[in-house]
Design a protein around this motif. Structure first.
Motif, short mmCIF file in Angstrom:
data_model
loop_
_atom_site.label_atom_id
_atom_site.label_comp_id
_atom_site.label_asym_id
_atom_site.label_seq_id
_atom_site.Cartn_x
_atom_site.Cartn_y
_atom_site.Cartn_z
N ALA A 183 0.83 -1.21 0.00
CA ALA A 183 0.00 0.00 0.00
C ALA A 183 0.86 1.26 0.00
O ALA A 183 0.44 2.31 -0.47
N ALA A 184 2.09 1.13 0.52
CA ALA A 184 2.99 2.29 0.58
C ALA A 184 3.49 2.71 -0.79
O ALA A 184 4.13 3.76 -0.93
N ALA A 185 3.18 1.93 -1.82
CA ALA A 185 3.65 2.28 -3.16
C ALA A 185 3.06 3.60 -3.65
O ALA A 185 3.59 4.20 -4.58
N GLU A 186 1.97 4.05 -3.05
CA GLU A 186 1.38 5.31 -3.49
C GLU A 186 2.31 6.49 -3.28
O GLU A 186 2.15 7.53 -3.92
N ASN A 187 3.29 6.33 -2.37
CA ASN A 187 4.24 7.41 -2.10
C ASN A 187 5.53 7.28 -2.89
O ASN A 187 6.43 8.10 -2.74
N PHE A 188 5.64 6.25 -3.74
CA PHE A 188 6.80 6.14 -4.60
C PHE A 188 6.77 7.26 -5.64
O PHE A 188 5.71 7.78 -5.99
N THR A 189 7.94 7.61 -6.12
CA THR A 189 8.05 8.65 -7.16
C THR A 189 8.73 8.08 -8.39
O THR A 189 9.49 7.10 -8.31
N VAL A 190 8.48 8.70 -9.53
CA VAL A 190 9.12 8.29 -10.79
C VAL A 190 9.65 9.52 -11.50
O VAL A 190 8.96 10.54 -11.61
N LEU A 191 10.89 9.42 -11.92
CA LEU A 191 11.52 10.46 -12.73
C LEU A 191 11.39 10.04 -14.20
O LEU A 191 11.83 8.96 -14.59
N ILE A 192 10.76 10.88 -14.99
CA ILE A 192 10.58 10.61 -16.42
C ILE A 192 11.48 11.54 -17.21
O ILE A 192 11.37 12.77 -17.11
N LYS A 193 12.39 10.94 -17.99
CA LYS A 193 13.27 11.72 -18.86
C LYS A 193 12.85 11.45 -20.31
O LYS A 193 12.90 10.32 -20.77
N ASN A 194 12.42 12.50 -20.97
CA ASN A 194 11.86 12.38 -22.30
C ASN A 194 12.59 13.34 -23.25
O ASN A 194 12.60 14.55 -23.02
N SER A 195 13.21 12.79 -24.28
CA SER A 195 13.88 13.59 -25.31
C SER A 195 13.10 13.48 -26.61
O SER A 195 12.71 12.37 -27.01
N VAL A 196 12.87 14.61 -27.27
CA VAL A 196 12.11 14.62 -28.51
C VAL A 196 12.89 15.37 -29.58
O VAL A 196 13.77 16.18 -29.28
N THR A 197 12.55 15.07 -30.82
CA THR A 197 13.16 15.78 -31.94
C THR A 197 12.14 15.91 -33.06
O THR A 197 11.29 15.03 -33.25
N TYR A 198 12.25 17.02 -33.79
CA TYR A 198 11.49 17.23 -35.02
C TYR A 198 12.51 17.29 -36.15
O TYR A 198 13.15 18.33 -36.37
N PRO A 199 12.72 16.16 -36.84
CA PRO A 199 13.84 16.09 -37.80
C PRO A 199 13.74 17.09 -38.95
O PRO A 199 14.76 17.57 -39.44
N LYS A 200 12.52 17.42 -39.40
CA LYS A 200 12.39 18.36 -40.51
C LYS A 200 12.97 19.72 -40.16
O LYS A 200 13.55 20.41 -41.02
N PHE A 201 12.82 20.13 -38.90
CA PHE A 201 13.28 21.45 -38.47
C PHE A 201 14.61 21.38 -37.71
O PHE A 201 15.09 22.41 -37.22
N ASN A 202 15.17 20.15 -37.57
CA ASN A 202 16.40 19.96 -36.79
C ASN A 202 16.26 20.56 -35.39
O ASN A 202 17.16 21.25 -34.89
N TYR A 203 15.12 20.29 -34.77
CA TYR A 203 14.81 20.86 -33.45
C TYR A 203 14.83 19.75 -32.40
O TYR A 203 14.19 18.71 -32.59
N HIS A 204 15.59 19.96 -31.32
CA HIS A 204 15.72 18.96 -30.26
C HIS A 204 15.32 19.61 -28.93
O HIS A 204 15.65 20.77 -28.66
N MET A 205 14.64 18.81 -28.12
CA MET A 205 14.20 19.32 -26.81
C MET A 205 14.02 18.15 -25.86
O MET A 205 13.87 17.01 -26.29
N ARG A 206 14.04 18.40 -24.58
CA ARG A 206 13.72 17.38 -23.59
C ARG A 206 12.93 18.00 -22.46
O ARG A 206 12.92 19.23 -22.29
N ASN A 207 12.26 17.12 -21.67
CA ASN A 207 11.39 17.65 -20.62
C ASN A 207 12.18 18.15 -19.41
O ASN A 207 11.59 18.75 -18.51
N LEU A 208 13.47 17.89 -19.36
CA LEU A 208 14.31 18.56 -18.37
C LEU A 208 14.70 19.90 -18.97
O LEU A 208 15.70 20.02 -19.69
N LEU A 209 13.88 20.90 -18.71
CA LEU A 209 14.01 22.20 -19.36
C LEU A 209 15.31 22.89 -18.97
O LEU A 209 15.94 22.52 -17.96
N PRO A 210 15.75 23.89 -19.73
CA PRO A 210 17.06 24.51 -19.47
C PRO A 210 17.22 25.05 -18.06
O PRO A 210 18.34 25.06 -17.53
N GLN A 211 16.13 25.49 -17.44
CA GLN A 211 16.26 26.07 -16.10
C GLN A 211 16.35 25.01 -15.00
O GLN A 211 16.56 25.33 -13.83
N ILE A 212 16.16 23.73 -15.35
CA ILE A 212 16.19 22.66 -14.35
C ILE A 212 17.63 22.22 -14.12
O ILE A 212 18.35 21.89 -15.05
#
Length: 396
Positions: A183-212
């Motif tokens: 039942a204590a699993a409700e207090n577990f946390t998960v870190l999600i690292k997501n990297s994306v790209t739009y190849p047509k525009f050569n644009y890369h980004m991730r959800n760890l934003l620059p200010q993080i």
């Protein structure tokens, strides 16, 4: 002969006569206003809606994505079914390398000390028997738990079942704890690292934003109102935002979707591109049809006894599988889609004169006057002289 010549002249007139539209200038304020308002509406539609609202001036691309996850949390259990046990991420996250999907164990049925031996099948319509003739030796019942030995024995004072060669004792999965073991699993946390790209525009980004930075990650936790950019999520909050109760869902498990939307406007004036998170339950939760609810699977831990005999502990694991779904479309200004979109919208200008004609001939106050001048019927007797001066095909 004259009849044939007349037919030839008619055919020549039909083929070679040139026709042009007759221009009728109507000095009417009402009709003029209607016509100009129609043109204005088409221009506003083409520029305001097609180009600006629908962003037809942009070329688009679909996101390509990769995801990694890391779950953290600890739990301690002390129940009558098992010895006191401390659980860490290596025990309850399956598989340990989380990608775009990870499973968190919340409940289980444990069958310890199984060995390969002979034991009686659990009573069921396909396993009950009267004598040995009902138990065909070597038969493998897909709904059973092992290979039949050909013997029919007393399972209890009221039932006889076939003996099988299997991992014994057999699992009794009806003894599922009604309160989730973890039942204590409700207090577990998960870190999600997501990297994306739009190849047509050569644009890369991730959800760890620059200010993080690393110090921010150590203290932040996702909150839609106060901290929407933090990539660390508490499992209880994920389930809650999906409209479910964690403790209820943890009993038999389920499947939840973590949806990351990367729909972005990449034009320089549009601002930054950031992910938007949402959550929803993906498996069917139907109270009137609850056959095989939740999510579960089996795995085993194997051991060797001092006598070199192989034993195992069978675990039927119930829990919540989190599927991370990433989608998005990016747009950026392009001259070709701008011309195509503007041209498609302005093409409706050709309809405005037709609509204005309908208005003029049916709704205007002087519609009868307009009808007389708009449509001209030729009187052959009155126009004999004019007709004789026209072009004549053939021999003079």
């Amino acid at each position: 002969m004259s009849k044939t010549g007349g037919c030839c002249k008619s055919l020549l007139h039909f083929v070679f006569d040139y026709e042009t539209n007759k221009t009728l200038v109507v000095t009417s304020l009402g009709v003029g206003c209607f016509f100009r308002l129609g043109q204005l509406a088409v221009i506003l539609y083409a520029v305001g809606y097609v180009l600006m609202v629908q962003k037809a001036y942009q070329q688009t691309d679909t996101v390509m994505s990769t995801v990694t996850t890391k779950v953290k949390g600890f739990a301690f259990t002390n129940t009558s079914d098992m010895d006191p046990h401390f659980w860490d991420v290596a025990d309850y996250v399956i598989p340990p390398q989380g990608g775009d999907s990870f499973f968190v164990l919340t409940n289980m049925v444990i069958t310890p000390n199984q060995t390969q031996s002979r034991c009686l099948e659990l009573p069921s319509p396909s396993s009950t028997c009267v004598d040995d003739c009902d138990c065909i030796e070597g038969y493998n019942d897909p709904r059973g738990n092992g290979i039949r030995t050909g013997l029919c024995e007393n399972y209890s004072t009221t039932a006889r079942t076939c003996e099988v060669l299997s991992w014994c004792p057999l699992e009794i999965d009806t003894n599922l704890p009604q309160n989730p073991l973890l039942a204590a699993a409700e207090n577990f946390t998960v870190l999600i690292k997501n990297s994306v790209t739009y190849p047509k525009f050569n644009y890369h980004m991730r959800n760890l934003l620059p200010q993080i930075n690393s110090s921010y990650l150590k203290r932040c936790e996702f909150n839609r109102m106060t901290d929407p950019d933090c990539p660390i999520f508490r499992l209880k909050q994920i389930v809650s935002e999906a409209g479910e109760d964690f403790q209820d869902m943890a009993v038999k498990g389920g499947i939840l979707g973590i949806i990351i939307d990367w729909s972005c406007d990449l034009d320089w004036w549009a601002g930054k591109c950031v992910p938007k998170y949402s959550f929803r339950r993906l498996d069917n939760k139907n109270p009137t049809n609850n056959v095989a609810p939740g999510f579960n699977f089996r795995f085993a831990k194997y051991f060797k006894t001092p006598n070199a005999e192989e034993t195992r502990t069978l675990i039927k694991a119930y829990g919540i599988r989190f599927d991370i779904l990433v989608f998005g479309t990016a747009g950026k200004f392009g001259i070709v889609p701008t011309i195509v979109g503007l041209g498609a919208g302005l093409s409706f200008l050709t309809l405005v004169p037709l609509v204005a004609d309908v208005f003029m001939l049916t709704c205007a106050r002087k519609r009868h006057l307009y009808n007389r001048h708009k449509v001209t019927y030729l009187n052959e007797d009155a126009d004999t002289e004019a007709m004789s001066m026209g072009t004549s095909y053939g021999t003079q």
